[in-house]
Design an enzyme around this catalytic site. Structure first.
Site, PDB file in Angstrom:
ATOM      1  N   ASN A 122       0.863  -1.186   0.000  1.00  0.00           N
ATOM      2  CA  ASN A 122       0.000   0.000   0.000  1.00  0.00           C
ATOM      3  C   ASN A 122       0.900   1.237   0.000  1.00  0.00           C
ATOM      4  O   ASN A 122       1.675   1.451   0.944  1.00  0.00           O
ATOM      5  CB  ASN A 122      -0.906  -0.012   1.236  1.00  0.00           C
ATOM      6  CG  ASN A 122      -1.921   1.111   1.231  1.00  0.00           C
ATOM      7  OD1 ASN A 122      -1.613   2.241   0.862  1.00  0.00           O
ATOM      8  ND2 ASN A 122      -3.131   0.824   1.663  1.00  0.00           N
TER       9      ASN A 122
ATOM     10  N   ARG B 180       4.407  18.544   1.489  1.00  0.00           N
ATOM     11  CA  ARG B 180       5.226  19.651   0.987  1.00  0.00           C
ATOM     12  C   ARG B 180       4.788  20.152  -0.381  1.00  0.00           C
ATOM     13  O   ARG B 180       5.297  21.161  -0.871  1.00  0.00           O
ATOM     14  CB  ARG B 180       6.696  19.194   0.898  1.00  0.00           C
ATOM     15  CG  ARG B 180       7.414  19.090   2.212  1.00  0.00           C
ATOM     16  CD  ARG B 180       7.713  20.455   2.818  1.00  0.00           C
ATOM     17  NE  ARG B 180       8.625  21.227   1.992  1.00  0.00           N
ATOM     18  CZ  ARG B 180       9.944  21.205   2.119  1.00  0.00           C
ATOM     19  NH1 ARG B 180      10.507  20.427   3.048  1.00  0.00           N
ATOM     20  NH2 ARG B 180      10.704  21.950   1.345  1.00  0.00           N
TER      21      ARG B 180
ATOM     22  N   HIS C 259      -5.545   3.535  -1.679  1.00  0.00           N
ATOM     23  CA  HIS C 259      -6.827   3.782  -1.015  1.00  0.00           C
ATOM     24  C   HIS C 259      -7.150   5.266  -1.140  1.00  0.00           C
ATOM     25  O   HIS C 259      -6.891   6.058  -0.221  1.00  0.00           O
ATOM     26  CB  HIS C 259      -6.752   3.370   0.455  1.00  0.00           C
ATOM     27  CG  HIS C 259      -8.071   3.383   1.160  1.00  0.00           C
ATOM     28  ND1 HIS C 259      -8.387   2.491   2.162  1.00  0.00           N
ATOM     29  CD2 HIS C 259      -9.157   4.179   1.037  1.00  0.00           C
ATOM     30  CE1 HIS C 259      -9.607   2.745   2.618  1.00  0.00           C
ATOM     31  NE2 HIS C 259     -10.093   3.786   1.941  1.00  0.00           N
TER      32      HIS C 259
ATOM     33  N   ARG D  53      -9.207   8.649  -0.967  1.00  0.00           N
ATOM     34  CA  ARG D  53     -10.330   9.170  -0.189  1.00  0.00           C
ATOM     35  C   ARG D  53     -10.831  10.457  -0.819  1.00  0.00           C
ATOM     36  O   ARG D  53     -10.104  11.102  -1.580  1.00  0.00           O
ATOM     37  CB  ARG D  53      -9.898   9.366   1.270  1.00  0.00           C
ATOM     38  CG  ARG D  53      -9.744   8.033   2.020  1.00  0.00           C
ATOM     39  CD  ARG D  53      -9.412   8.248   3.477  1.00  0.00           C
ATOM     40  NE  ARG D  53      -9.653   7.049   4.262  1.00  0.00           N
ATOM     41  CZ  ARG D  53      -8.744   6.089   4.485  1.00  0.00           C
ATOM     42  NH1 ARG D  53      -7.535   6.198   3.974  1.00  0.00           N
ATOM     43  NH2 ARG D  53      -9.047   5.025   5.218  1.00  0.00           N
TER      44      ARG D  53
ATOM     45  N   GLU E  68      -8.642   0.117  -2.788  1.00  0.00           N
ATOM     46  CA  GLU E  68      -9.523   0.074  -1.620  1.00  0.00           C
ATOM     47  C   GLU E  68     -10.311   1.366  -1.538  1.00  0.00           C
ATOM     48  O   GLU E  68      -9.834   2.420  -1.969  1.00  0.00           O
ATOM     49  CB  GLU E  68      -8.702  -0.064  -0.328  1.00  0.00           C
ATOM     50  CG  GLU E  68      -7.863  -1.300  -0.219  1.00  0.00           C
ATOM     51  CD  GLU E  68      -7.077  -1.337   1.079  1.00  0.00           C
ATOM     52  OE1 GLU E  68      -6.583  -2.417   1.420  1.00  0.00           O
ATOM     53  OE2 GLU E  68      -6.953  -0.289   1.751  1.00  0.00           O
TER      54      GLU E  68
ATOM     55  N   HIS F 174      -4.063  -4.561   7.865  1.00  0.00           N
ATOM     56  CA  HIS F 174      -4.166  -3.478   8.852  1.00  0.00           C
ATOM     57  C   HIS F 174      -3.269  -3.793  10.043  1.00  0.00           C
ATOM     58  O   HIS F 174      -3.539  -4.709  10.818  1.00  0.00           O
ATOM     59  CB  HIS F 174      -5.592  -3.214   9.335  1.00  0.00           C
ATOM     60  CG  HIS F 174      -5.766  -1.803   9.822  1.00  0.00           C
ATOM     61  ND1 HIS F 174      -6.218  -0.771   9.032  1.00  0.00           N
ATOM     62  CD2 HIS F 174      -5.480  -1.231  11.021  1.00  0.00           C
ATOM     63  CE1 HIS F 174      -6.246   0.348   9.704  1.00  0.00           C
ATOM     64  NE2 HIS F 174      -5.792   0.101  10.922  1.00  0.00           N
TER      65      HIS F 174
ATOM     66  N   GLY G  23       0.970  -1.286   4.331  1.00  0.00           N
ATOM     67  CA  GLY G  23       1.441   0.022   3.929  1.00  0.00           C
ATOM     68  C   GLY G  23       2.189   0.755   5.018  1.00  0.00           C
ATOM     69  O   GLY G  23       3.398   0.944   4.930  1.00  0.00           O
ATOM     70  N   HIS G  24       1.492   1.158   6.077  1.00  0.00           N
ATOM     71  CA  HIS G  24       2.080   2.034   7.082  1.00  0.00           C
ATOM     72  C   HIS G  24       3.366   1.451   7.672  1.00  0.00           C
ATOM     73  O   HIS G  24       4.415   2.109   7.672  1.00  0.00           O
ATOM     74  CB  HIS G  24       1.062   2.307   8.195  1.00  0.00           C
ATOM     75  CG  HIS G  24       1.579   3.222   9.256  1.00  0.00           C
ATOM     76  ND1 HIS G  24       1.657   4.587   9.089  1.00  0.00           N
ATOM     77  CD2 HIS G  24       2.065   2.961  10.498  1.00  0.00           C
ATOM     78  CE1 HIS G  24       2.162   5.136  10.185  1.00  0.00           C
ATOM     79  NE2 HIS G  24       2.420   4.176  11.054  1.00  0.00           N
TER      80      HIS G  24
END
Length: 238
Positions: free
Chosen positions: A7, A18, A43, A45, A70, A191, A214-215
């Site tokens: 992700n 930035r 993902h 949004r 997603e 997640h 991802g994170h």
């Protein structure tokens, strides 16, 4: 082997902080594949605070493995984007407007009619569908009635309790995966999976087709390097 989809949202978060185009989100997607990942996840949004709709359009023609989008299918803008770019997979997430990150799965019983309808729209376009669900047997049973191809197990509860009691933490996911497989559903997960908890999860959740990370992966890349980090995650899945 369970596939790893990277992700890349956090690359876009950094870029947007930035302005400009550094880091290059399109390059991050292409490099994920070049470094061995089995797919790329985005993902978008509505506020485009990380991945922008233009990013999705730019990335799609360049992906040669698997492209997974997603998002909240209750937003018409999201539906239109998915039908336009036709990813290999769409993962339906029940996010509220402005939600920082996904934090629960669908109630597949309460929303059965809606899910059946929207899944039919995507499947008619030739797009594999997956729906975000909690590891609850009733929710898995309900998911099977919607016509979805896969479920994505929401793994934050596993990650939170992993250090306290890993066996207890993974047990609901093992049971949910077994039931999903019995019902003919493919199984994804994602997640808060990371280098500490991923291997145990993958070894104890049967029929796991794909994880989306991802994170944690991007955070690790700051220390270990992007290519090396992807290889480290792939090793946990072997």
């Amino acid at each position: 082997m369970t596939k790893l989809s990277v992700n890349i949202n956090k690359f876009a978060t950094l870029r947007n902080s930035r302005g400009g185009s550094n880091p290059d989100v399109v390059k991050a997607a292409m490099d994920a594949e070049a470094f061995g990942a089995n797919g790329v996840t985005v993902h978008p949004r509505p506020d485009e605070r990380h991945i922008r709709y233009a990013d999705v359009r730019a990335i799609r023609p360049l992906i040669t493995t698997e492209f997974n989008i997603e998002g909240n299918c209750q937003e018409q803008k999201f539906i239109d984007l998915v039908l336009e770019v036709k990813p290999h997979q769409v993962t339906l997430v029940p996010d509220a407007l402005g939600q920082i990150t996904s934090n629960h799965g669908w109630d597949t019983l309460r929303h059965a009619d809606y899910l059946r309808e929207i899944i039919g729209v995507f499947k008619a376009a030739g797009i594999r569908t997956s729906i975000f669900v909690d590891p609850v047997i009733n929710m898995i049973n309900g998911a099977a009635e919607t016509g979805t191809d896969r479920v994505e197990l929401y793994t934050e509860p596993y990650a939170v309790h992993f250090a306290l009691d890993r066996e207890a933490a993974v047990a609901p996911f093992t049971a949910a995966a077994k039931r999903a497989h019995e019902l003919g559903l493919g199984i994804n997960a994602g997640h808060d999976l990371d280098l500490q908890n991923l291997q145990f999860f993958a070894r104890n959740v049967p029929h796991l087709a794909e994880v989306s990370i991802g994170h944690a992966l991007v955070c690790d890349a700051l220390y270990y390097g992007y290519e090396n980090t992807i290889q480290l995650y792939l090793r946990q899945l072997k």
